[in-house]
Design an enzyme around this catalytic site. Structure first.
Site, PDB file in Angstrom:
ATOM      1  N   CYS A  97      35.658  59.837  52.897  1.00 57.64           N
ATOM      2  CA  CYS A  97      37.027  59.514  53.292  1.00 57.64           C
ATOM      3  C   CYS A  97      37.043  58.518  54.523  1.00 57.64           C
ATOM      4  O   CYS A  97      38.095  58.279  55.184  1.00 57.64           O
ATOM      5  CB  CYS A  97      37.757  60.615  53.930  1.00 57.64           C
ATOM      6  SG  CYS A  97      37.001  61.870  55.134  1.00 57.64           S
TER       7      CYS A  97
ATOM      8  N   ARG B 210      42.475  68.038  56.694  1.00 56.18           N
ATOM      9  CA  ARG B 210      41.468  68.447  57.960  1.00 56.18           C
ATOM     10  C   ARG B 210      42.207  69.091  59.128  1.00 56.18           C
ATOM     11  O   ARG B 210      43.165  68.525  59.631  1.00 56.18           O
ATOM     12  CB  ARG B 210      41.085  67.011  58.518  1.00 56.18           C
ATOM     13  CG  ARG B 210      39.913  67.134  59.591  1.00 56.18           C
ATOM     14  CD  ARG B 210      39.362  65.659  59.799  1.00 56.18           C
ATOM     15  NE  ARG B 210      40.392  64.867  60.697  1.00 56.18           N
ATOM     16  CZ  ARG B 210      39.967  63.618  60.757  1.00 56.18           C
ATOM     17  NH1 ARG B 210      38.845  63.004  60.446  1.00 56.18           N
ATOM     18  NH2 ARG B 210      40.995  62.988  61.256  1.00 56.18           N
TER      19      ARG B 210
ATOM     20  N   ASN C 250      33.272  56.743  59.426  1.00 53.53           N
ATOM     21  CA  ASN C 250      33.753  55.951  60.698  1.00 53.53           C
ATOM     22  C   ASN C 250      32.983  56.610  61.970  1.00 53.53           C
ATOM     23  O   ASN C 250      32.554  55.765  62.728  1.00 53.53           O
ATOM     24  CB  ASN C 250      35.297  56.243  60.972  1.00 53.53           C
ATOM     25  CG  ASN C 250      36.123  55.719  59.605  1.00 53.53           C
ATOM     26  OD1 ASN C 250      35.534  54.913  59.102  1.00 53.53           O
ATOM     27  ND2 ASN C 250      37.281  56.231  59.638  1.00 53.53           N
ATOM     28  N   ASP C 251      33.070  57.877  62.031  1.00 50.15           N
ATOM     29  CA  ASP C 251      32.359  58.569  63.061  1.00 50.15           C
ATOM     30  C   ASP C 251      30.693  58.434  62.658  1.00 50.15           C
ATOM     31  O   ASP C 251      30.004  58.425  63.498  1.00 50.15           O
ATOM     32  CB  ASP C 251      32.515  59.912  63.214  1.00 50.15           C
ATOM     33  CG  ASP C 251      33.886  59.970  64.182  1.00 50.15           C
ATOM     34  OD1 ASP C 251      33.774  59.119  65.217  1.00 50.15           O
ATOM     35  OD2 ASP C 251      34.875  60.513  63.758  1.00 50.15           O
TER      36      ASP C 251
ATOM     37  N   ARG D 226      32.832  53.259  68.280  1.00 46.87           N
ATOM     38  CA  ARG D 226      33.538  52.648  67.566  1.00 46.87           C
ATOM     39  C   ARG D 226      34.587  51.808  67.954  1.00 46.87           C
ATOM     40  O   ARG D 226      35.084  50.894  67.265  1.00 46.87           O
ATOM     41  CB  ARG D 226      34.082  53.682  66.417  1.00 46.87           C
ATOM     42  CG  ARG D 226      35.188  54.496  66.801  1.00 46.87           C
ATOM     43  CD  ARG D 226      35.248  55.472  65.534  1.00 46.87           C
ATOM     44  NE  ARG D 226      36.787  55.848  65.399  1.00 46.87           N
ATOM     45  CZ  ARG D 226      37.102  56.710  64.249  1.00 46.87           C
ATOM     46  NH1 ARG D 226      36.346  57.585  63.735  1.00 46.87           N
ATOM     47  NH2 ARG D 226      38.291  57.016  64.010  1.00 46.87           N
TER      48      ARG D 226
ATOM     49  N   HIS E 260      42.794  54.285  65.624  1.00 47.32           N
ATOM     50  CA  HIS E 260      43.962  54.786  65.092  1.00 47.32           C
ATOM     51  C   HIS E 260      45.086  53.817  64.878  1.00 47.32           C
ATOM     52  O   HIS E 260      45.864  53.878  63.820  1.00 47.32           O
ATOM     53  CB  HIS E 260      44.289  56.277  65.687  1.00 47.32           C
ATOM     54  CG  HIS E 260      43.564  57.376  65.173  1.00 47.32           C
ATOM     55  ND1 HIS E 260      44.188  58.367  64.798  1.00 47.32           N
ATOM     56  CD2 HIS E 260      42.347  57.531  64.995  1.00 47.32           C
ATOM     57  CE1 HIS E 260      43.305  59.348  64.493  1.00 47.32           C
ATOM     58  NE2 HIS E 260      42.042  58.849  64.362  1.00 47.32           N
TER      59      HIS E 260
ATOM     60  N   GLU F 157      29.975  63.966  59.233  1.00 47.61           N
ATOM     61  CA  GLU F 157      30.422  62.802  60.343  1.00 47.61           C
ATOM     62  C   GLU F 157      29.236  62.595  61.480  1.00 47.61           C
ATOM     63  O   GLU F 157      29.518  61.773  62.560  1.00 47.61           O
ATOM     64  CB  GLU F 157      32.030  62.465  60.442  1.00 47.61           C
ATOM     65  CG  GLU F 157      32.521  63.832  61.241  1.00 47.61           C
ATOM     66  CD  GLU F 157      33.899  63.593  61.465  1.00 47.61           C
ATOM     67  OE1 GLU F 157      34.276  62.425  61.579  1.00 47.61           O
ATOM     68  OE2 GLU F 157      34.645  64.656  61.796  1.00 47.61           O
TER      69      GLU F 157
ATOM     70  N   ARG G 106      45.008  63.632  58.030  1.00 50.35           N
ATOM     71  CA  ARG G 106      44.701  63.742  59.449  1.00 50.35           C
ATOM     72  C   ARG G 106      45.631  64.535  60.333  1.00 50.35           C
ATOM     73  O   ARG G 106      46.741  64.141  60.565  1.00 50.35           O
ATOM     74  CB  ARG G 106      44.412  62.318  60.135  1.00 50.35           C
ATOM     75  CG  ARG G 106      43.232  61.338  59.444  1.00 50.35           C
ATOM     76  CD  ARG G 106      43.337  60.156  60.189  1.00 50.35           C
ATOM     77  NE  ARG G 106      42.075  59.580  60.082  1.00 50.35           N
ATOM     78  CZ  ARG G 106      41.682  58.674  58.988  1.00 50.35           C
ATOM     79  NH1 ARG G 106      42.507  58.259  58.238  1.00 50.35           N
ATOM     80  NH2 ARG G 106      40.530  57.724  59.116  1.00 50.35           N
TER      81      ARG G 106
HETATM   82  C1  PEP Z   1      35.640  59.301  59.787  1.00 53.04           C
HETATM   83  O1  PEP Z   1      35.294  59.719  60.936  1.00 53.04           O
HETATM   84  O2  PEP Z   1      35.070  58.583  59.059  1.00 53.04           O
HETATM   85  C2  PEP Z   1      36.959  59.808  59.574  1.00 53.04           C
HETATM   86  C3  PEP Z   1      37.589  59.698  58.489  1.00 53.04           C
HETATM   87  O3  PEP Z   1      37.700  60.451  60.318  1.00 53.04           O
HETATM   88  P1  PEP Z   1      38.528  59.611  61.648  1.00 53.04           P
HETATM   89  O4  PEP Z   1      38.523  58.251  61.378  1.00 53.04           O
HETATM   90  O5  PEP Z   1      39.849  60.287  61.726  1.00 53.04           O
HETATM   91  O6  PEP Z   1      37.826  60.095  62.716  1.00 53.04           O
HETATM   92 MG    MG Z   2      36.004  61.093  62.192  1.00 55.29          MG
END
Ligand code: PEP
Ligand code: MG
Length: 567
Positions: A499, A329, A451-452, A462, A186, A428, A293
């Site tokens: 996203c 979300r 990302n996840d 991550r 974040h 994800e 988010r």
């Molecule tokens: C993701 O997981 O790709 C995502 C967009 O959400 P976050 O990064 O907030 O987990």
């Molecule tokens: Mg995520």
């Protein structure tokens, strides 16, 4: 030179300010001259109030009137005769100023905490802030304040928390360096939203870089240089200019449609974390909001935001986007997203634990507050509800049931909302990637959270630097997951977007075009570059490259081929 994670592109050159939590420990001492000790307390109080007033004045323009008012409120509270009187009485009784301040303010804090009224409970946190400020003055320790920084500051901090960023004076920050966090943490997401060059996970940055030192933050390469020599400084000044020139060149894509070279239309959307970020999205020519988010609303608050507060936040974005789609979300709490007042238990394995939709479905009354706010805001624009961390059909069905319950309640209350509001899924998890056909039957749209998805597919945390080499979307396992999701969504006739950060990776653009992805949702500064990348490929060229990529076995080979074909 220090290496770290290239988290937010660009080059920042400036003066270091290390934002360390001050050490406020002290040993209580006996007081012989109470009058002198009271004078010492009053002097510290006065300096604290002056600094806080100045900070509030500055925040009016740099952050906002509301935040500035909170700061001014601290001054009033600190000067409250009941509080100062009790501290002075304690000093008269032989207690030193530090101890008197801590004991008395803690007593007031506990008193506020025990009250039922929310306004008073919020006062408890204010009292704690005041205590820290006055104590730092008494002890002669510096509290680095991110809301009043001189121009050209490089912030060096252990971890950049959402509450810190709420007060950051963006115009004066040239760069950010942290000791923790990866590209998708974040801190990184916040730095990109603020468009500040950032390098994360620089070990011992707070020790190695000192206040007042000149430093270069190369957020594109992930490098920090302390006290650069003249040659290096000149070199980076030129690179910074080049970066700015490239950015200017991308302006040619502003106002243009997002289409492939052979005219297939795509949607360029933006990821945001707060209602105010919608301005940045529009400034960068976003056509939609692909991910709001909502957890940032919760992280920046001191307790669960009410239906009214959430409604206002969502409505603001919907209105600003003037009818363009806004995907919001629902609360994605847990894992790397901690919300202190929710008091979630520490877990052995938080990424696989009680989080996101699992938490929400287990607390339906809390979740319905958010769903009701979203539904009410849907009367003001094209709001879509997105569910995070879905792993099975049962979860999306349960959410839709709650949405229907909320609709019935709102109908009863005579409130307006969009009865056809879409409910879609973040794709994800590895589980979701294996059943996209089943999930597509239940969802209005998919948005791939790479990302996840990368982490769960590769079983690589991550935020863990030691397994970072496995955290890459160039691995065939991740690419196949992405392909399966997109193709299943396309077959089912639902919108598929992405996203996660991979949406902004120009190397992946041809693959995403080949598989038929419709929406690319990126941080604001990546929008025009992604539009450019899309414009450089025809579907046939993208298909040809994608077919070759699918024959490769390793991430290294995939990346090399994509790089060799980069445009
Ligand atoms: C993701 O997981 O790709 C995502 C967009 O959400 P976050 O990064 O907030 O987990
Ligand atoms: Mg995520």
């Amino acid at each position: 030179m220090y290496e770290g994670v290239n988290a937010s592109e660009g080059i920042g050159i400036g003066t270091v300010a290390v934002a360390v939590e001050p050490d406020l420990t002290f040993t209580p001492h006996a007081v012989e001259d109470a009058a002198a000790e009271k004078a010492r307390f009053k002097a510290a109080l006065e300096v604290f109030c002056k600094k806080t007033e100045a900070q509030a004045e500055h925040m009016k323009t740099s952050v906002g009137e509301a935040e500035a008012e909170i700061m001014s409120g601290h001054v009033t509270l600190a000067q409250d005769p009941e509080l100062t009187g009790a501290i002075e009485a304690s000093i008269d009784g032989g207690t030193c100023a530090e101890q008197a301040l801590v004991e008395t303010s803690t007593m007031f804090e506990n008193m506020f905490l025990s009250m039922d009224d929310e306004v008073f409970r919020l006062r408890a946190a204010d009292i704690a802030d005041i205590r820290t400020g006055i104590l730092a003055e008494l002890l002669g320790r510096e509290v680095v304040d991110l809301s009043v920084l001189p121009a050209g500051t490089i912030i060096v901090v252990h971890d950049l928390t959402p509450s810190m960023t709420a007060t950051i004076d963006k115009a004066n920050v040239a760069g950010i360096v942290t000791e923790t966090g990866g590209r998708t943490s974040h801190s990184a997401i916040i730095a990109r939203a603020l468009e500040i060059p950032a390098v994360l996970s620089v070990s011992n940055a707070c020790g190695a870089l000192h206040n007042g030192m000149t430093a270069i933050v190369d957020g594109s390469m992930g490098v920090v240089i302390g006290e650069p020599d003249e040659e290096t400084l000149a070199d980076y000044t030129e690179r910074a200019e080049q970066f700015a020139a490239e950015k200017r060149a991308l302006e040619a894509f502003r106002g243009k449609p997002s289409v492939t070279a052979d005219g297939i239309a795509k949607v360029l959307a933006c990821n945001i974390g707060s209602p105010d970020d919608v301005n940045g999205a529009l400034d960068h020519d976003a056509e939609a909001i692909g991910l709001f988010r909502s957890e940032f609303l919760f992280m920046d608050a001191k307790e669960l935001p009410s239906e009214e507060e959430q409604f206002e936040a969502y409505r603001k974005v919907a209105v600003a986007m003037k009818g363009a789609p806004v995907i919001i979300r629902t609360l994605d709490v847990g894992g790397d997203k901690e919300i202190p007042y929710m008091n979630l238990q520490k877990e052995e394995n938080p990424f696989m634990g009680y989080r996101a939709i699992r938490y929400c479905l287990d607390n339906p009354d809390e979740y319905k507050v958010q769903l009701r706010a979203l539904l009410r805001a849907s009367a003001f624009g094209d709001i879509k509800i997105m569910v995070p961390l879905v792993t099975c059909v049962e979860e999306i069905r349960a959410v839709k049931k709650l949405v229907e319950e909320c609709k019935a309640e709102l109908r009863e209350e005579g409130r307006t909302f969009n009865d056809n509001i879409q409910v879609g899924i973040m794709m994800e998890t590895a589980a979701a990637a294996n059943i996209p056909d089943l999930l597509a039957k239940e969802s209005a749209f998919f948005s791939i959270g790479t990302n996840d998805l990368t982490g769960y597919t590769m079983a690589s945390d991550r935020g863990n630097d030691r397994v970072a080499y496995l955290y890459s979307w160039y691995y065939p396992a991740v690419l196949r997951a992405i392909k399966n999701i997109i193709e299943a969504g396309v077959r089912a006739g639902i919108m598929v977007g992405m996203c996660g950060e991979a949406a902004a990776d120009p190397l992946l653009t041809p693959l995403l075009i080949a598989w038929g992805m419709e929406e690319f949702s990126t941080s604001a500064p990546s929008i025009l570059r992604t539009r450019k990348a899309i414009s450089q490929w025809t579907k046939a060229e993208a298909d040809e490259l994608a077919a070759k990529v699918l024959e490769l076995s390793t991430a290294e080979e995939v990346k090399a081929l994509l790089e060799a074909n980069a445009r």
